[in-house]
Design a protein around this motif. Sequence first.
Motif, PDB file in Angstrom:
ATOM      1  N   GLU A   1      -9.833  -6.178   7.099  1.00 23.65           N
ATOM      2  CA  GLU A   1      -8.836  -6.547   6.093  1.00 23.65           C
ATOM      3  C   GLU A   1      -7.594  -5.671   6.261  1.00 23.65           C
ATOM      4  O   GLU A   1      -7.686  -4.452   6.243  1.00 23.65           O
ATOM      5  CB  GLU A   1      -9.423  -6.360   4.686  1.00 23.65           C
ATOM      6  CG  GLU A   1      -8.429  -6.468   3.534  1.00 23.65           C
ATOM      7  CD  GLU A   1      -7.625  -7.768   3.562  1.00 23.65           C
ATOM      8  OE1 GLU A   1      -6.389  -7.699   3.420  1.00 23.65           O
ATOM      9  OE2 GLU A   1      -8.236  -8.844   3.744  1.00 23.65           O
ATOM     10  N   PRO A   2      -6.401  -6.288   6.423  1.00 21.59           N
ATOM     11  CA  PRO A   2      -5.193  -5.499   6.687  1.00 21.59           C
ATOM     12  C   PRO A   2      -4.504  -4.926   5.452  1.00 21.59           C
ATOM     13  O   PRO A   2      -3.683  -4.009   5.586  1.00 21.59           O
ATOM     14  CB  PRO A   2      -4.271  -6.504   7.382  1.00 21.59           C
ATOM     15  CG  PRO A   2      -4.681  -7.826   6.822  1.00 21.59           C
ATOM     16  CD  PRO A   2      -6.162  -7.733   6.596  1.00 21.59           C
ATOM     17  N   VAL A   3      -4.783  -5.440   4.246  1.00 17.50           N
ATOM     18  CA  VAL A   3      -4.066  -4.991   3.045  1.00 17.50           C
ATOM     19  C   VAL A   3      -4.857  -3.871   2.370  1.00 17.50           C
ATOM     20  O   VAL A   3      -6.002  -4.060   1.959  1.00 17.50           O
ATOM     21  CB  VAL A   3      -3.847  -6.161   2.067  1.00 17.50           C
ATOM     22  CG1 VAL A   3      -3.139  -5.673   0.801  1.00 17.50           C
ATOM     23  CG2 VAL A   3      -3.034  -7.268   2.746  1.00 17.50           C
ATOM     24  N   GLU A   4      -4.224  -2.712   2.257  1.00 17.39           N
ATOM     25  CA  GLU A   4      -4.929  -1.515   1.765  1.00 17.39           C
ATOM     26  C   GLU A   4      -5.509  -1.703   0.367  1.00 17.39           C
ATOM     27  O   GLU A   4      -6.647  -1.300   0.091  1.00 17.39           O
ATOM     28  CB  GLU A   4      -3.980  -0.314   1.775  1.00 17.39           C
ATOM     29  CG  GLU A   4      -4.653   0.987   1.347  1.00 17.39           C
ATOM     30  CD  GLU A   4      -3.700   2.174   1.350  1.00 17.39           C
ATOM     31  OE1 GLU A   4      -4.137   3.274   0.974  1.00 17.39           O
ATOM     32  OE2 GLU A   4      -2.524   1.987   1.716  1.00 17.39           O
ATOM     33  N   ALA A   5      -4.743  -2.325  -0.544  1.00 19.88           N
ATOM     34  CA  ALA A   5      -5.229  -2.507  -1.916  1.00 19.88           C
ATOM     35  C   ALA A   5      -6.482  -3.371  -1.948  1.00 19.88           C
ATOM     36  O   ALA A   5      -7.390  -3.150  -2.759  1.00 19.88           O
ATOM     37  CB  ALA A   5      -4.139  -3.124  -2.789  1.00 19.88           C
ATOM     38  N   MET A   6      -6.541  -4.368  -1.074  1.00 18.43           N
ATOM     39  CA  MET A   6      -7.729  -5.213  -0.990  1.00 18.43           C
ATOM     40  C   MET A   6      -8.909  -4.424  -0.436  1.00 18.43           C
ATOM     41  O   MET A   6     -10.053  -4.573  -0.903  1.00 18.43           O
ATOM     42  CB  MET A   6      -7.441  -6.436  -0.123  1.00 18.43           C
ATOM     43  CG  MET A   6      -6.327  -7.320  -0.633  1.00 18.43           C
ATOM     44  SD  MET A   6      -6.748  -8.174  -2.171  1.00 18.43           S
ATOM     45  CE  MET A   6      -7.151  -9.791  -1.546  1.00 18.43           C
ATOM     46  N   ARG A   7      -8.672  -3.569   0.544  1.00 18.51           N
ATOM     47  CA  ARG A   7      -9.755  -2.741   1.091  1.00 18.51           C
ATOM     48  C   ARG A   7     -10.313  -1.802   0.035  1.00 18.51           C
ATOM     49  O   ARG A   7     -11.528  -1.579  -0.036  1.00 18.51           O
ATOM     50  CB  ARG A   7      -9.269  -1.934   2.304  1.00 18.51           C
ATOM     51  CG  ARG A   7      -8.979  -2.759   3.539  1.00 18.51           C
ATOM     52  CD  ARG A   7      -8.953  -1.890   4.806  1.00 18.51           C
ATOM     53  NE  ARG A   7      -8.026  -0.768   4.716  1.00 18.51           N
ATOM     54  CZ  ARG A   7      -6.729  -0.846   5.000  1.00 18.51           C
ATOM     55  NH1 ARG A   7      -6.188  -2.005   5.354  1.00 18.51           N
ATOM     56  NH2 ARG A   7      -5.963   0.220   4.925  1.00 18.51           N
ATOM     57  N   ARG A   8      -9.441  -1.241  -0.797  1.00 15.72           N
ATOM     58  CA  ARG A   8      -9.920  -0.354  -1.865  1.00 15.72           C
ATOM     59  C   ARG A   8     -10.805  -1.115  -2.844  1.00 15.72           C
ATOM     60  O   ARG A   8     -11.857  -0.620  -3.263  1.00 15.72           O
ATOM     61  CB  ARG A   8      -8.734   0.279  -2.606  1.00 15.72           C
ATOM     62  CG  ARG A   8      -7.996   1.342  -1.822  1.00 15.72           C
ATOM     63  CD  ARG A   8      -7.154   2.224  -2.742  1.00 15.72           C
ATOM     64  NE  ARG A   8      -6.196   1.446  -3.511  1.00 15.72           N
ATOM     65  CZ  ARG A   8      -4.938   1.220  -3.127  1.00 15.72           C
ATOM     66  NH1 ARG A   8      -4.499   1.702  -1.966  1.00 15.72           N
ATOM     67  NH2 ARG A   8      -4.107   0.522  -3.885  1.00 15.72           N
ATOM     68  N   GLU A   9     -10.378  -2.316  -3.218  1.00 15.56           N
ATOM     69  CA  GLU A   9     -11.171  -3.133  -4.132  1.00 15.56           C
ATOM     70  C   GLU A   9     -12.500  -3.527  -3.479  1.00 15.56           C
ATOM     71  O   GLU A   9     -13.551  -3.521  -4.125  1.00 15.56           O
ATOM     72  CB  GLU A   9     -10.382  -4.394  -4.515  1.00 15.56           C
ATOM     73  CG  GLU A   9     -10.969  -5.186  -5.655  1.00 15.56           C
ATOM     74  CD  GLU A   9     -10.839  -4.499  -7.002  1.00 15.56           C
ATOM     75  OE1 GLU A   9     -11.630  -4.855  -7.900  1.00 15.56           O
ATOM     76  OE2 GLU A   9      -9.971  -3.612  -7.159  1.00 15.56           O
ATOM     77  N   PHE A  10     -12.458  -3.832  -2.202  1.00 13.93           N
ATOM     78  CA  PHE A  10     -13.668  -4.153  -1.443  1.00 13.93           C
ATOM     79  C   PHE A  10     -14.637  -2.970  -1.470  1.00 13.93           C
ATOM     80  O   PHE A  10     -15.832  -3.148  -1.738  1.00 13.93           O
ATOM     81  CB  PHE A  10     -13.285  -4.489   0.002  1.00 13.93           C
ATOM     82  CG  PHE A  10     -14.433  -4.926   0.875  1.00 13.93           C
ATOM     83  CD1 PHE A  10     -14.549  -6.246   1.263  1.00 13.93           C
ATOM     84  CD2 PHE A  10     -15.377  -4.014   1.341  1.00 13.93           C
ATOM     85  CE1 PHE A  10     -15.596  -6.654   2.079  1.00 13.93           C
ATOM     86  CE2 PHE A  10     -16.426  -4.418   2.143  1.00 13.93           C
ATOM     87  CZ  PHE A  10     -16.540  -5.738   2.517  1.00 13.93           C
ATOM     88  N   ALA A  11     -14.129  -1.787  -1.170  1.00 12.17           N
ATOM     89  CA  ALA A  11     -14.988  -0.600  -1.104  1.00 12.17           C
ATOM     90  C   ALA A  11     -15.627  -0.282  -2.449  1.00 12.17           C
ATOM     91  O   ALA A  11     -16.766   0.200  -2.506  1.00 12.17           O
ATOM     92  CB  ALA A  11     -14.186   0.592  -0.596  1.00 12.17           C
TER      93      ALA A  11
END
Length: 257
Positions: free
Chosen positions: A71-81
């Motif tokens: 996933e390239p979008v950092e905010a989405m990665r944080r929510e994913f994690a």
Amino acid sequence: MSVVHNAAQVGFSTQAATYTQGRPDYPDELGHWLRHTLGIDDQRSVVDLGAGTGKFTRLLEPLTECLIAVEPVEAMRREFARGLPRIAVIDGTAQSLPLADGSVDALVCAQAFHWFADDTALAEIHRVLVPGGRLGLVWNVRDESVDWVAEITRIITPYEGDTPRFHTGQWRRPFQDSHCFGQPELTCFNYHHSGSAETVIMNRFLSVSFIAALPEAEKAEVTAQLRELIQTHPALRGREVVEFPYQTQAYLCRRLD
């Protein structure tokens, strides 16, 4: 090009949590498609490309012990994690995957391929898949034969600009003369996203990339139009539970050797 489209970068960064709440899940039958059409089992290595907040990753997780999200979008990665701490989520784009040659048995893009559908992405996906590997493309498509669903489309469409969209069909172009993959093979499933109007309409459409990226005044106008629809349409007015109709379209793309 590998740059993330501005509507995705801005919209998904500001609405990552709302995206998780408002986006529909997937029909149970899709699990059978993943196992038997894409050939995913517990021994297969699988990549969820454009994984977002992990909505689709949750469907993949029980099927394999070797699962990676990109996933390239950092905010989405944080929510994913936060939601899926046991699954690795890495930064990367479809045109530059941080994966070794021939290291993946299956790669799946849910609600995402239209963002990066070009020859470079297909070649890169081909590179990381094993011979005989499979690419799966999945979209939840609104059923616009329902009048109030068509009205939602009328409200949001004037704001889409040059945002890549599934409905344009432009995502098919790289497959037309591709030496990497065969033509996409379609399987369809009917699905209803059930919940409050706040969840299945407001959260869903305020998290649409190009709506989430709007200036506040225009976003407020979209919000007002959606709320008016909910308050006045006879199929929505006063309903505690709304059944939002979708058709889930799943495409198998076979890697050419």
